[in-house]
Design an enzyme around this catalytic site. Structure first.
Site, PDB file in Angstrom:
ATOM      1  CD  GLN A 194     -18.798  -7.582  14.425  1.00 49.51           C
ATOM      2  OE1 GLN A 194     -17.716  -7.106  14.079  1.00 49.51           O
ATOM      3  NE2 GLN A 194     -19.059  -7.895  15.685  1.00 49.51           N
TER       4      GLN A 194
ATOM      5  CB  CYS B 195      -8.261   1.745   0.900  1.00 46.12           C
ATOM      6  SG  CYS B 195      -8.045   0.818   2.419  1.00 46.12           S
TER       7      CYS B 195
ATOM      8  CB  CYS C  27      -2.970  -1.229   7.499  1.00 48.49           C
ATOM      9  SG  CYS C  27      -4.556  -1.331   6.672  1.00 48.49           S
TER      10      CYS C  27
ATOM     11  CB  CYS D 199     -13.291  -6.277  19.433  1.00 55.62           C
ATOM     12  SG  CYS D 199     -13.979  -5.034  20.517  1.00 55.62           S
TER      13      CYS D 199
ATOM     14  CB  CYS E 272      -0.880  -0.001   1.236  1.00 56.13           C
ATOM     15  SG  CYS E 272      -1.736   1.556   1.440  1.00 56.13           S
TER      16      CYS E 272
ATOM     17  CD  GLU F 176     -26.723  -2.019  22.025  1.00 55.08           C
ATOM     18  OE1 GLU F 176     -25.963  -2.977  21.871  1.00 55.08           O
ATOM     19  OE2 GLU F 176     -26.325  -0.835  22.173  1.00 55.08           O
TER      20      GLU F 176
ATOM     21  CG  ASP G 139     -19.875  -8.927  20.533  1.00 49.95           C
ATOM     22  OD1 ASP G 139     -18.703  -8.550  20.743  1.00 49.95           O
ATOM     23  OD2 ASP G 139     -20.390  -8.920  19.396  1.00 49.95           O
TER      24      ASP G 139
ATOM     25  CB  CYS H 286      -3.156   5.719   5.864  1.00 47.65           C
ATOM     26  SG  CYS H 286      -4.595   4.857   6.485  1.00 47.65           S
TER      27      CYS H 286
ATOM     28  CE1 TYR I  43     -21.773  -4.614  27.782  1.00 45.17           C
ATOM     29  CE2 TYR I  43     -21.830  -7.005  28.027  1.00 45.17           C
ATOM     30  CZ  TYR I  43     -21.589  -5.753  28.553  1.00 45.17           C
ATOM     31  OH  TYR I  43     -21.160  -5.639  29.860  1.00 45.17           O
TER      32      TYR I  43
END
Ligand code: SAH
Length: 381
Positions: free
Chosen positions: A214, A90, A16, A339, A7, A264, A312, A13, A243
């Site tokens: 997601q 991208c 990543c 996550c 890239c 939620e 989650d 940027c 969640y």
């Protein structure tokens, strides 16, 4: 396949963080991170990577502005600054979305529309957000503008549609505040119905400009299937989807369960979750708009129980209210989708000291080329 596509924007940027590593090395890097944090609790299964780790992002956002020569540019904010790095394509974003953003930039010029000036809070186009349904093919374009007035709106929309007939809905969102949030409060639907649909694990979900969904559809299906495999839900089970966002996991679980309750905090997400249950004709699910911890405390105080809890939480992880009540409710299984392996570790250690044992740890690579890693964990009593 083993050698990365390179890239040109990588350094400026900053999106990543581990793009300098070839993909197999990225997977190893993430695996080592999870083992370092969670390896003492249980053996970690091999991370599930992507066959083609490019162009997976189904939600693409571009900021609009001007360069030093006063030319219109679109791209991403340089990490932790407010400077726009011009990016036309991208490696991780959906290619069609990127094409649409370039078209919009060219149209701005021919329609003599201005870009928004963040300092003076004047001008017009601020951001473009594109969301694409991976299996449905539906595409939503959100034009985020600093003012409601939209000169030659109809011809602009027609010009965009004639270049990209695959667009299924166009929304104007107005954001004239000094804020780092992309979307403002007011939206006007310019074309289509303002939402797109997406299929996941055999169910249909509605996606609106603001709702959480997601961003990697291929890996999401793998992640959710793992969560279901770990949960081994039975027809008589009461399942809590904590969640729950727009209800995706709970709706998928409802197929196997007696009753599902989704919890939620975000009101818009709960509204979408209820709508999603209706679209799919799911009758054994209810959604509650409340802090997940407070809801669990309430259940525990009433002496109620649940058979399976799937949780989650956001990056900050869960809280003590939630975890203490979880122990009181004493479900047969807990499936923790996370996550952030750091807060996951903290929460798992707490549960491990309080009658639960970690039985499986499965990392999934939802965000190739970035440092992020998703993990699904099974705990039983
Ligand atoms: N399970 C969903 C969403 C996960 S994102 C999915 O896979 O799509 C985490 C969600 O937790 C977000 O929707 C966020 O609004 C919600 N959330 C954050 N804090 C919360 C809290 N204290 N109580 C309940 N929900 C919360």
């Amino acid at each position: 396949m083993n050698v990365n596509k390179k890239c040109p924007h990588y350094k400026k940027c900053g999106g990543c963080q581990i793009h300098n590593l070839d993909y197999p090395d990225q997977l190893e890097f993430k695996m080592r991170k999870v083992v370092r944090l969670l390896g003492r609790l249980h053996r970690v299964e091999n991370i599930i990577g992507m066959e083609n780790p490019y162009h997976y992002r189904n939600k693409v956002q571009a900021a609009f502005g001007r360069d030093k020569q006063n030319r219109i540019i679109s791209g991403v904010y340089q990490s932790s600054t407010h400077r726009i790095v011009p990016v036309d394509s991208c490696l991780i974003e959906d290619e069609k979305a990127d094409e649409i953003i370039v078209t919009i930039r060219k149209l701005l010029k021919s329609f003599k529309l201005k870009t928004f000036d963040d300092n003076r809070l004047t001008g017009f186009l601020r951001h473009v957000l594109v969301k694409r349904g991976f299996s449905s093919g539906e595409i939503m374009v959100v034009l985020v503008t600093g003012s409601e007035e939209f000169k030659s709106r109809r011809s602009f929309v027609n010009a965009l549609l004639s270049k990209h007939p695959e667009i299924t809905t166009i929304v104007q969102n107005i954001n004239n505040k000094r804020t780092s949030l992309v979307l403002g409060d007011k939206s006007i639907v310019l074309y289509g119905d303002g939402t797109i649909k997406e299929q996941l694990c055999g169910f249909t979900f509605t996606i609106s400009p603001k709702s959480f969904y997601q961003i990697n559809p291929i890996q999401t299906e793998i992640l959710y299937n793992k969560a279901m495999e770990f949960a081994e839900i039975k027809k008589t089970d009461i399942v809590i989807d904590a969640y729950c966002g727009t209800g995706t996991i709970g709706i998928i679980a409802s197929r196997h369960a007696g009753q599902v309750i989704g919890v939620e905090l975000n009101r818009d997400a709960v509204r979408d979750a209820k709508k999603n249950a209706r679209i799919n004709d799911v009758k054994n699910i209810d959604f509650v708009c409340e802090d997940a911890g407070r809801y669990m405390v309430g259940l525990a105080e009433e002496g109620l129980s649940a058979d399976v809890v799937i949780m989650d939480p956001p990056r900050a992880g869960s809280d003590l209210n939630f975890l203490r009540s979880l122990i009181k409710l004493s479900p047969r299984k807990v499936v923790y989708v996370s996550c952030n392996p750091e807060t996951l570790r903290r929460d798992l250690i707490f549960l491990s000291k309080n009658k639960y044992k970690v039985r499986k740890i499965q990392p999934v690579d939802m965000f190739p080329h970035t440092e992020h890693v998703e993990t699904v964990v099974l705990l039983t009593k």
